[in-house]
Design a protein around this motif. Structure first.
Motif, short mmCIF file in Angstrom:
data_model
loop_
_atom_site.label_atom_id
_atom_site.label_comp_id
_atom_site.label_asym_id
_atom_site.label_seq_id
_atom_site.Cartn_x
_atom_site.Cartn_y
_atom_site.Cartn_z
N ASP A 149 0.79 -1.24 0.00
CA ASP A 149 0.00 0.00 0.00
C ASP A 149 0.82 1.28 0.00
OD1 ASP A 149 -2.19 -1.65 0.08
OD2 ASP A 149 -2.55 -1.41 2.22
N THR A 150 2.14 1.20 0.11
CA THR A 150 2.98 2.39 0.26
C THR A 150 3.70 2.73 -1.04
OG1 THR A 150 3.35 1.84 2.58
CG2 THR A 150 4.87 3.41 1.58
N ALA A 151 3.73 4.02 -1.35
CA ALA A 151 4.47 4.49 -2.52
C ALA A 151 5.97 4.39 -2.22
CB ALA A 151 4.08 5.91 -2.86
N LEU A 152 6.68 3.57 -2.97
CA LEU A 152 8.11 3.33 -2.76
C LEU A 152 8.87 3.59 -4.05
CD1 LEU A 152 7.82 -0.04 -0.76
CD2 LEU A 152 8.21 2.24 0.19
N PRO A 153 10.09 4.14 -3.93
CA PRO A 153 10.84 4.41 -2.71
C PRO A 153 10.32 5.64 -1.98
CG PRO A 153 12.12 5.10 -4.61
CD PRO A 153 10.91 4.40 -5.15
N THR A 154 10.59 5.68 -0.68
CA THR A 154 10.18 6.82 0.14
C THR A 154 11.11 8.00 -0.12
OG1 THR A 154 11.58 6.23 2.02
CG2 THR A 154 9.37 5.25 1.94
N GLU A 155 10.70 9.14 0.40
CA GLU A 155 11.52 10.34 0.24
C GLU A 155 12.89 10.17 0.92
OE1 GLU A 155 11.27 15.12 1.33
OE2 GLU A 155 9.46 13.89 1.34
N LYS A 156 12.91 9.47 2.04
CA LYS A 156 14.18 9.29 2.76
C LYS A 156 15.19 8.51 1.93
CE LYS A 156 12.37 9.53 7.48
NZ LYS A 156 12.15 8.82 8.77
N SER A 157 14.78 7.42 1.35
CA SER A 157 15.73 6.62 0.57
C SER A 157 15.98 7.20 -0.81
CB SER A 157 15.24 5.17 0.45
OG SER A 157 14.09 5.11 -0.36
N ASN A 158 15.06 7.99 -1.30
CA ASN A 158 15.24 8.58 -2.63
C ASN A 158 16.43 9.53 -2.67
OD1 ASN A 158 14.29 8.33 -5.24
ND2 ASN A 158 12.29 9.22 -4.81
N GLY A 159 16.86 9.97 -1.49
CA GLY A 159 18.01 10.86 -1.43
C GLY A 159 19.33 10.14 -1.56
N PHE A 160 19.32 8.82 -1.61
CA PHE A 160 20.57 8.06 -1.71
C PHE A 160 21.15 8.05 -3.12
CE2 PHE A 160 18.98 5.19 1.99
CZ PHE A 160 19.35 6.17 2.91
N GLY A 161 20.36 8.44 -4.09
CA GLY A 161 20.82 8.42 -5.48
C GLY A 161 19.89 9.24 -6.34
N PRO A 162 20.04 9.18 -7.65
CA PRO A 162 19.13 9.90 -8.55
C PRO A 162 17.68 9.54 -8.24
CG PRO A 162 20.95 8.94 -9.77
CD PRO A 162 21.05 8.39 -8.39
N ALA A 163 16.83 10.56 -8.13
CA ALA A 163 15.45 10.34 -7.69
C ALA A 163 14.68 9.44 -8.64
CB ALA A 163 14.73 11.68 -7.55
N ASN A 164 13.84 8.59 -8.04
CA ASN A 164 12.93 7.73 -8.81
C ASN A 164 11.50 8.09 -8.50
OD1 ASN A 164 15.39 5.51 -8.12
ND2 ASN A 164 14.65 5.54 -10.22
N VAL A 165 10.61 7.85 -9.46
CA VAL A 165 9.18 8.07 -9.25
C VAL A 165 8.66 6.97 -8.32
CG1 VAL A 165 6.91 8.14 -10.33
CG2 VAL A 165 8.89 9.17 -11.49
N PRO A 166 8.06 7.33 -7.17
CA PRO A 166 7.49 6.30 -6.29
C PRO A 166 6.27 5.66 -6.95
CG PRO A 166 7.85 8.38 -5.12
CD PRO A 166 7.98 8.67 -6.58
N SER A 167 6.04 4.40 -6.63
CA SER A 167 4.88 3.70 -7.16
C SER A 167 4.33 2.77 -6.09
CB SER A 167 5.25 2.89 -8.41
OG SER A 167 6.24 1.93 -8.11
N VAL A 168 3.04 2.48 -6.17
CA VAL A 168 2.38 1.57 -5.24
C VAL A 168 2.25 0.21 -5.91
CG1 VAL A 168 0.30 1.12 -3.90
CG2 VAL A 168 1.12 3.47 -4.17
N ALA A 169 2.88 -0.81 -5.32
CA ALA A 169 2.89 -2.13 -5.95
C ALA A 169 1.54 -2.81 -5.90
CB ALA A 169 3.94 -3.01 -5.27
N GLY A 170 0.85 -2.69 -4.77
CA GLY A 170 -0.42 -3.39 -4.62
C GLY A 170 -0.26 -4.89 -4.47
N SER A 171 0.98 -5.37 -4.48
CA SER A 171 1.26 -6.80 -4.42
C SER A 171 2.66 -7.01 -3.84
CB SER A 171 1.19 -7.41 -5.82
OG SER A 171 1.73 -8.72 -5.84
#
Length: 257
Positions: A149-171
């Motif tokens: 249910d969570t949009a990943l990666p979170t803002e905290k981990s997104n700072g470890f490298g080039p930003a990625n678009v978070p997405s909700v897996a649902g699975s």
């Protein structure tokens, strides 16, 4: 008549057993003599009964370790190593006897099969190592539900490298999680390295947050399966056709009927 060498002559059962007994007695005597002069092999520390002792860990330290661990050995290894290495440092034995390399198999949903996300796989193993079964199951449920249910990666981990678009897996499946992310980012799953490394850090941190709450006696299960699960299980569950089981959102793969 040909002469038999000594090593060719048949040995009776009695002589064999007598010889074996002499060898074992000699070995035992030798071991005692070595011990007397301090040369015997050191005694191995006892392995405590499961579950093993858990101590609270810093989620942010583990988050970064999870990211770095992914770069070394993949998602399953990354989460397991992040948690295990901290317990090795803070607790020591018996965690120092567990090789993190045993979790390398879980990359890409287990040897690239796209099944259970390796990050969840490694996290569940570590949770199971330090909690009794009665507590492990609700903790793993909570972690898997959060992942779905969570949009990943979170803002905290997104700072470890080039930003990625978070997405909700649902699975909890690697296959679906990656496909949904690739669609959200508008890229190919072959470009997943940074995204999956950050997700690995997030899963490691969340597992530790749950374990810390459990250790403090403050863990309260909150995850509720998707509505479709209850609806589908009415017919297909143990009280109906009993032809399936599970907790994943059914309508991700099946048409409602």
């Amino acid at each position: 008549m040909e002469r038999q060498e000594a090593w060719q002559k048949p040995v009776s059962r009695r002589a064999f057993l007598a010889g074996t007994g002499g060898f074992l007695a000699g070995a035992a005597l030798g071991s005692r003599l070595l011990g007397a002069v301090g040369l015997a092999a050191p005694a191995q520390p006892d392995v405590p009964a499961w579950p093993w002792t858990y101590v609270p860990l810093d989620p942010e330290v583990v988050r970064r370790k999870g990211y770095d661990g992914f770069m070394e050995g993949g998602c399953c290894y990354g989460v397991a190593w992040a948690i295990l290495s901290e317990l090795q440092e803070k607790v020591g034995h018996p965690f120092t006897g567990v090789p993190a390399d045993m979790f390398r198999y879980g990359a890409g949903g287990a040897a690239g099969w796209g099944t259970l996300c390796g990050a969840l796989n490694g996290a569940a193993a570590m949770i199971n190592l330090v909690t009794p079964q009665s507590d492990c199951t609700p903790l793993v449920n909570e972690l898997f539900g959060w992942y779905c249910d969570t949009a990943l990666p979170t803002e905290k981990s997104n700072g470890f490298g080039p930003a990625n678009v978070p997405s909700v897996a649902g699975s909890p499946l690697c296959h679906i999680s990656l496909s949904r992310w690739a669609e959200a980012e508008g890229t190919k799953v072959t470009e997943r390295k940074q995204r999956c490394a950050k997700l690995t850090g997030d899963v490691a941190a969340r597992a530790v947050e749950l374990l810390n709450a459990w250790h403090a006696g403050q863990f309260v299960p909150a995850y509720v399966p998707a509505e479709s699960v209850g609806e589908c299980m009415t017919c297909h569950g143990p009280d109906g056709l009993a032809d399936t089981h599970g907790k994943m959102d059914c309508v991700q793969c099946h048409e409602p009927h």
